[in-house]
Design a protein around this motif. Structure first.
Motif, PDB file in Angstrom:
ATOM      1  N   LEU A  76       0.831  -1.206   0.000  1.00 14.47           N
ATOM      2  CA  LEU A  76       0.000   0.000   0.000  1.00 14.47           C
ATOM      3  C   LEU A  76       0.862   1.251   0.000  1.00 14.47           C
ATOM      4  CD1 LEU A  76      -2.729  -0.944   2.656  1.00 14.47           C
ATOM      5  CD2 LEU A  76      -2.902  -1.082   0.158  1.00 14.47           C
ATOM      6  N   ALA A  77       0.284   2.345  -0.485  1.00 15.35           N
ATOM      7  CA  ALA A  77       0.953   3.640  -0.388  1.00 15.35           C
ATOM      8  C   ALA A  77       1.129   4.004   1.082  1.00 15.35           C
ATOM      9  CB  ALA A  77       0.116   4.702  -1.091  1.00 15.35           C
ATOM     10  N   PRO A  78       2.100   4.851   1.398  1.00 14.13           N
ATOM     11  CA  PRO A  78       2.258   5.270   2.795  1.00 14.13           C
ATOM     12  C   PRO A  78       0.949   5.814   3.372  1.00 14.13           C
ATOM     13  CG  PRO A  78       4.149   5.981   1.510  1.00 14.13           C
ATOM     14  CD  PRO A  78       3.152   5.417   0.529  1.00 14.13           C
ATOM     15  N   LEU A  79       0.755   5.551   4.652  1.00 10.53           N
ATOM     16  CA  LEU A  79      -0.455   5.975   5.352  1.00 10.53           C
ATOM     17  C   LEU A  79      -0.397   7.479   5.609  1.00 10.53           C
ATOM     18  CD1 LEU A  79      -3.035   5.007   6.922  1.00 10.53           C
ATOM     19  CD2 LEU A  79      -1.542   4.696   8.911  1.00 10.53           C
ATOM     20  N   ASN A  80      -1.424   8.194   5.208  1.00  2.33           N
ATOM     21  CA  ASN A  80      -1.516   9.627   5.488  1.00  2.33           C
ATOM     22  C   ASN A  80      -1.808   9.837   6.963  1.00  2.33           C
ATOM     23  OD1 ASN A  80      -1.464  10.679   2.647  1.00  2.33           O
ATOM     24  ND2 ASN A  80      -3.296   9.398   2.497  1.00  2.33           N
ATOM     25  N   VAL A  81      -1.041  10.702   7.618  1.00  2.63           N
ATOM     26  CA  VAL A  81      -1.264  10.931   9.046  1.00  2.63           C
ATOM     27  C   VAL A  81      -1.225  12.420   9.363  1.00  2.63           C
ATOM     28  CG1 VAL A  81      -0.310   8.686   9.724  1.00  2.63           C
ATOM     29  CG2 VAL A  81       1.175  10.702   9.707  1.00  2.63           C
ATOM     30  N   CYS A  82      -1.945  12.770  10.417  1.00  8.13           N
ATOM     31  CA  CYS A  82      -1.879  14.096  11.027  1.00  8.13           C
ATOM     32  C   CYS A  82      -1.500  13.933  12.492  1.00  8.13           C
ATOM     33  CB  CYS A  82      -3.228  14.815  10.942  1.00  8.13           C
ATOM     34  SG  CYS A  82      -3.725  15.310   9.277  1.00  8.13           S
TER      35      CYS A  82
END
Length: 236
Positions: free
Chosen positions: A126-132
């Protein structure tokens, strides 16, 4: 869900979009730069499907098992739709594997160990996980988040993790009815966000603003608002 219909969800979603557009105009901003996340916790799948049919592209959930069951029913796979799913609740370490494998975003990263687990457990395919980074503004003991003074250092460390993509900052400000006080809380998060951008960090997401304070958040620079009852109605 009392009074639920596809038409009622679509009408409420349209009304929220109008509020976002009006707030953007008042702030001299383009509404297209503000992403709308529909917070669907404790809402039936039928209501979520109605919102998707009406054009909602992002969903926010607080509880892992509930969210995964909805994803299975709706046929969601990370990066493959039918919407992007955001985990926005307090995350326990024993739930990180499921979140890393099933969600597109995690907005509630508040400590480095949690981020490291998410990075290790994000499937390589999977693409890297988007995080905030969730930042704690206000003095409410019940709220999660990294302290404001420590959030910048946490952001720098999280940005270096290989299977994560740090997108920005998130906060849940204290509830206020005075627009000036709403804006003051949002301004604290925005100041850190813009300072990190000035350092050269590639941040593009300032996630703040909910059903009762989205206008204040947009006025202070929010690029993402998280709206629940104003779209879906009262929770079951």
């Amino acid at each position: 869900m009392t009074g639920f219909s596809d038409q009622s969800v679509a009408a409420r979603l349209h009304s929220v979009r109008e509020r976002v557009a009006a707030a953007a105009r008042a702030a001299g901003r383009d509404a297209a730069e503000i992403r709308l996340v529909g917070v669907s916790k404790r809402q039936p799948v039928a209501a979520i499907r109605a919102a998707l049919d009406a054009g909602l592209a992002d969903l926010g959930e607080n509880f892992v098992q509930e969210a995964v069951a909805k994803m299975d029913e709706l046929g969601h796979a990370p990066g493959a739709g039918p919407a992007a799913w955001h985990f926005i609740g307090a995350l326990q370490s024993n739930k990180t594997a499921a979140v890393a494998a099933r969600f597109d975003w995690v907005q509630s990263v508040d400590r480095l160990k949690l981020a490291e687990r998410l990075s290790r457990q994000r499937p390589a395919a999977l693409a890297p996980l988007n995080v905030c980074i969730q930042v704690h503004v206000g003095a409410e003991a019940s709220k999660s988040g990294a302290p404001l003074a420590a959030a910048g250092d946490l952001a720098r460390r999280v940005a270096a993790l290989p299977q994560l993509r740090l997108r920005g900052l998130m906060a849940v400000p204290p509830p206020e009815t005075d627009p000036a006080r709403q804006r003051a809380w949002c301004r604290q998060l925005a100041a850190l966000y813009f300072a990190l951008q000035q350092e050269g960090m590639a941040l593009d997401t300032l996630s703040m603003g909910m059903s009762d304070d989205l206008e204040a958040a947009v006025a202070e620079g929010a690029t993402m608002v998280r709206i629940g009852t104003a779209i879906f109605g009262p929770r079951a």
